[in-house]
Design a protein around this motif. Structure first.
Motif, PDB file in Angstrom:
ATOM      1  N   SER B  48      11.429 -18.920  -4.113  1.00 58.83           N
ATOM      2  CA  SER B  48      10.944 -19.590  -5.191  1.00 58.83           C
ATOM      3  C   SER B  48      11.450 -18.740  -6.398  1.00 58.83           C
ATOM      4  O   SER B  48      11.585 -19.164  -7.363  1.00 58.83           O
ATOM      5  CB  SER B  48       9.274 -19.576  -5.389  1.00 58.83           C
ATOM      6  OG  SER B  48       9.115 -20.497  -4.328  1.00 58.83           O
ATOM      7  N   GLN B  91       7.028 -25.479  -6.708  1.00 63.80           N
ATOM      8  CA  GLN B  91       6.420 -25.482  -5.539  1.00 63.80           C
ATOM      9  C   GLN B  91       5.068 -25.965  -5.546  1.00 63.80           C
ATOM     10  O   GLN B  91       4.736 -26.722  -4.659  1.00 63.80           O
ATOM     11  CB  GLN B  91       6.498 -24.093  -4.555  1.00 63.80           C
ATOM     12  CG  GLN B  91       5.972 -24.038  -3.366  1.00 63.80           C
ATOM     13  CD  GLN B  91       6.147 -22.819  -2.756  1.00 63.80           C
ATOM     14  OE1 GLN B  91       6.626 -21.697  -3.221  1.00 63.80           O
ATOM     15  NE2 GLN B  91       6.002 -22.796  -1.449  1.00 63.80           N
ATOM     16  N   ASP B 169      11.608 -27.132  -5.441  1.00 58.79           N
ATOM     17  CA  ASP B 169      11.011 -26.307  -4.510  1.00 58.79           C
ATOM     18  C   ASP B 169       9.872 -27.057  -3.643  1.00 58.79           C
ATOM     19  O   ASP B 169       8.892 -27.406  -4.002  1.00 58.79           O
ATOM     20  CB  ASP B 169      10.257 -25.066  -5.532  1.00 58.79           C
ATOM     21  CG  ASP B 169      10.097 -23.771  -4.598  1.00 58.79           C
ATOM     22  OD1 ASP B 169      10.287 -23.899  -3.698  1.00 58.79           O
ATOM     23  OD2 ASP B 169       9.795 -22.798  -5.144  1.00 58.79           O
TER      24      ASP B 169
END
Ligand SMILES: Nc1ncnc2c1ncn2[C@@H]1O[C@H](COP(=O)(O)OP(=O)(O)OP(=O)(O)O)[C@@H](O)[C@H]1O
Ligand SMILES: Nc1ncnc2c1ncn2[C@@H]1O[C@H](COP(=O)(O)OP(=O)(O)OP(=O)(O)O)[C@@H](O)[C@H]1O
Ligand SMILES: [Mg+2]
Ligand SMILES: [Mg+2]
Lengths: 283, 288
Positions: B48, B91, B169
């Motif tokens: 990330s 994410q 992500d």
């Protein structure tokens, strides 16, 4: 004996807009969870799984019907602490659950809030960290741990409260393959060795097959309830509600259509490999 | 020429504090136009952190990110360009959703691109449809959604900008099996129909093996290896050592080989597995 009982439960969230009434997130839901069971809950996004988890220990209260935890109604505020001690919930994102700067303090937080005495807390913290395989990390800083390790610390925090039932909401969603294996191992151990009732919510079919019983939600309602073999025996039905059968079943299904005489319920890689080997050896 | 490139990228969180962590250690990646790149690696390996450098959200003190050969931090204009040309979906969707309604959230990117109201509306509705968000959900608050619904909204918000390089992500984490399939198809079509570049970060070896044209493996803040799907998943034991695995279907074929059957290990999907096993049963592949 039942540990959680949902009796015709309907629940709806309140809308931010005045006058707007949302559709129920859980509707006419009845389920008995027995002490010692290992249950997986499946269902499409928005089908009501997390809402069920929050209804299980009184975080949410039904609009219609009752949730009975070990004989106590979650509507009865006097039993709230007792209920939360009986049923512990681990939410999806472990970051939101970390409260302290040292692992063992984080795990001690729950029992401290229950008013447990210090020597007993010490014993519980050590024991629960050992169960999840994180004892060696007891003096580490939780925010520096990997996602899988954080998730296991969060589980230890719940174990330390010694609940009789643990509910885990997508505990493996953000984990790497090794982290997923570790968490599955830890929760199986809780169930098999300590007899704790385990309910886990997942979108991974290959994890669900590890449970003794699978409950399938569809559009706020309970659709199926049975063993993994029973639930996955009907691929069309499973697919029609946005889910799928495990990949081993998909593969076996295609081969069986070609007349290859594989068994009906090959839920794991090992079972499938064994069965292929047996057939080829017999040829 | 490479489209997007990092040169000796090193990044440390909490520099100068006792908690400092080197999240990227001399990372070099090189991505060409039209590739479908998958970044895999154990939790905490730096994935990330890496993707947040690619559109200039994070800036490292050492090393550089080049978009079509130009340093994205060269000046205000290059950074501004990178933000729009490289679209990043986080994410954790919670970090990305902030408007009052789902509609406004998806419209945020297109609105900032100076599109007309009509164009914005069209993009919002198309993106919502693609990710499986029904019309009646558009007026809801993004915070009052289930986990998987939030992720779909976050993905729609980035798709609606139609970026040249689309970065997602963990796009399928928390999605139900049908949603996972829908989103992966969507990403695949986005690339095939427009020739644009796609980068995903994923813990699903199954998805990676099915779609990626290039796999980047991160391990402890470093790039461990880069290669095609075949080249990477051939290294099953090394992948296990660094917390990863091979796709589930591949596992079946590794086990069959251990039992002495002469089957290929380059099998990643149910369809490929079916064809290979059919051959095995028809006796065209035998162990003696
Ligand atoms: N705080 C809230 N306010 C209003 N509606 C909500 C809220 N939380 C969830 N909902 C709605 O209730 C329904 C059930 O949500 P729930 O979170 O239980 O689903 P889920 O099965 O856990 O889904 P997922 O797999 O995506 O996590 C969904 O339609 C969702 O949009
Ligand atoms: N905001 C932050 N402050 C301090 N450290 C951080 C921060 N974000 C990430 N880190 C640390 O940097 C390292 C790399 O994190 P990163 O989030 O890039 O990993 P990742 O590969 O994306 O992991 P995951 O698969 O769990 O998402 C980890 O050790 C992490 O704890
Ligand atoms: Mg949920
Ligand atoms: Mg990450």
């Amino acid at each position: 004996m039942s540990i959680i009982e949902f009796q015709n439960v309907t629940f709806r969230y309140e809308s931010d807009d005045e006058g707007v009434v949302l559709a129920p997130a859980v509707k006419d839901f009845s389920l008995t969870i027995n002490e010692g069971e290992f249950i997986a809950i499946l269902g499409h996004n928005g089908s009501g799984k997390s809402t069920i988890a929050k209804l299980s220990n009184g975080l949410l209260i039904p609009e219609i019907g009752d949730v009975i935890v070990n004989g106590m109604n979650t509507k009865n505020e006097d039993d709230d602490i007792n209920i939360k001690q009986t049923v512990g919930v681990v939410f999806q994102n472990p970051d939101n659950q970390i409260v302290a700067t040292i692992v063992e303090e984080d795990v001690a937080f729950g029992p401290e809030n229950l008013g447990i005495e210090p020597t007993e807390i010490r014993r519980r913290v050590d024991e629960s960290l050992k169960i999840v395989g994180m004892y060696n990390y007891r003096n580490h800083e939780p925010h520096k741990l990997s996602g899988g390790q954080k998730q296991r610390v969060a589980i230890a925090g719940i174990i330390a409260m010694e609940p009789r039932c643990i509910i885990l909401d997508e505990p493996t969603a953000m984990l790497d393959p090794e982290g997923r294996r570790d968490v599955m191992k830890a929760i199986k151990r809780l169930n098999r060795e300590l007899g704790i009732t385990v309910v886990f919510i997942t979108h991974y079919m290959e994890e669900a097959v590890e449970a003794d019983r699978i409950v399938v939600m569809d559009d706020s309602r309970l659709l199926m309830d049975g063993t993994p073999k029973q639930v996955f025996a009907n691929p069309q039905k499973i697919r029609s509600i946005g889910l799928d059968v495990p990949q081993t079943c998909q593969l076996a299904e295609l081969l069986k259509n070609d007349g290859i005489n594989l068994k009906n319920d090959l839920l794991s890689i090992d079972e499938l490999v064994e069965n292929i080997d047996d057939i080829l050896k017999g040829q | 020429m490479s489209h997007l490139e990092t040169k000796n990228l090193t990044f440390t969180y909490g520099e100068g504090t006792p908690f400092k962590i080197t999240a990227l250690d001399n990372v070099n990646i090189d991505i060409s136009k039209g590739e479908f790149v998958a970044i895999i690696g154990h939790t905490g390996s730096g994935k990330s952190t890496l993707v947040q450098h690619l559109n200039g959200l994070l800036k490292s003190s050492s090393g550089e990110v080049l978009l079509d050969g130009k340093n994205i931090h060269a000046n205000k204009q290059t950074l501004f360009d990178a933000r729009f040309r490289v679209g990043l979906c986080f994410q954790y969707p919670e970090y990305q959703l902030f408007e009052e309604t789902v509609y406004k959230d998806i419209a945020f990117g297109p609105a900032n691109m100076g599109l007309s109201k009509g164009e914005i509306d069209e993009r919002v509705r198309n993106a919502a449809k693609y990710v499986g968000i029904p019309d009646e959900m558009l007026s809801k608050s993004p915070f009052d959604l289930s986990g998987g619904e939030k992720r779909r909204v976050a993905i729609a918000g980035v798709i609606s900008m139609e970026p040249e390089i689309l970065i997602l992500d963990e796009p399928t984490s928390g999605l139900d099996p049908m949603g996972r399939e829908q989103i992966l198809e969507l990403i695949k079509n986005y690339r095939e129909q427009t020739g644009k570049t796609v980068i995903i970060v994923s813990h699903s070896m199954d998805d990676v093996a099915r779609f990626a044209t290039k796999v980047i493996v991160m391990n402890n803040s470093k790039v461990e290896m880069t290669g095609t799907v075949d080249e990477v998943f051939e290294k099953a034991s090394r992948l296990r050592e660094i917390g990863l695995s091979v796709p589930q279907i591949t596992e079946i074929f590794i086990k069959l080989r251990e039992k002495g059957y002469n089957v290929s290990e380059k099998i990643y999907t149910v369809e490929q597995g079916y064809l290979e096993l059919k051959k095995l049963f028809e006796g065209s592949v035998t162990n003696d």
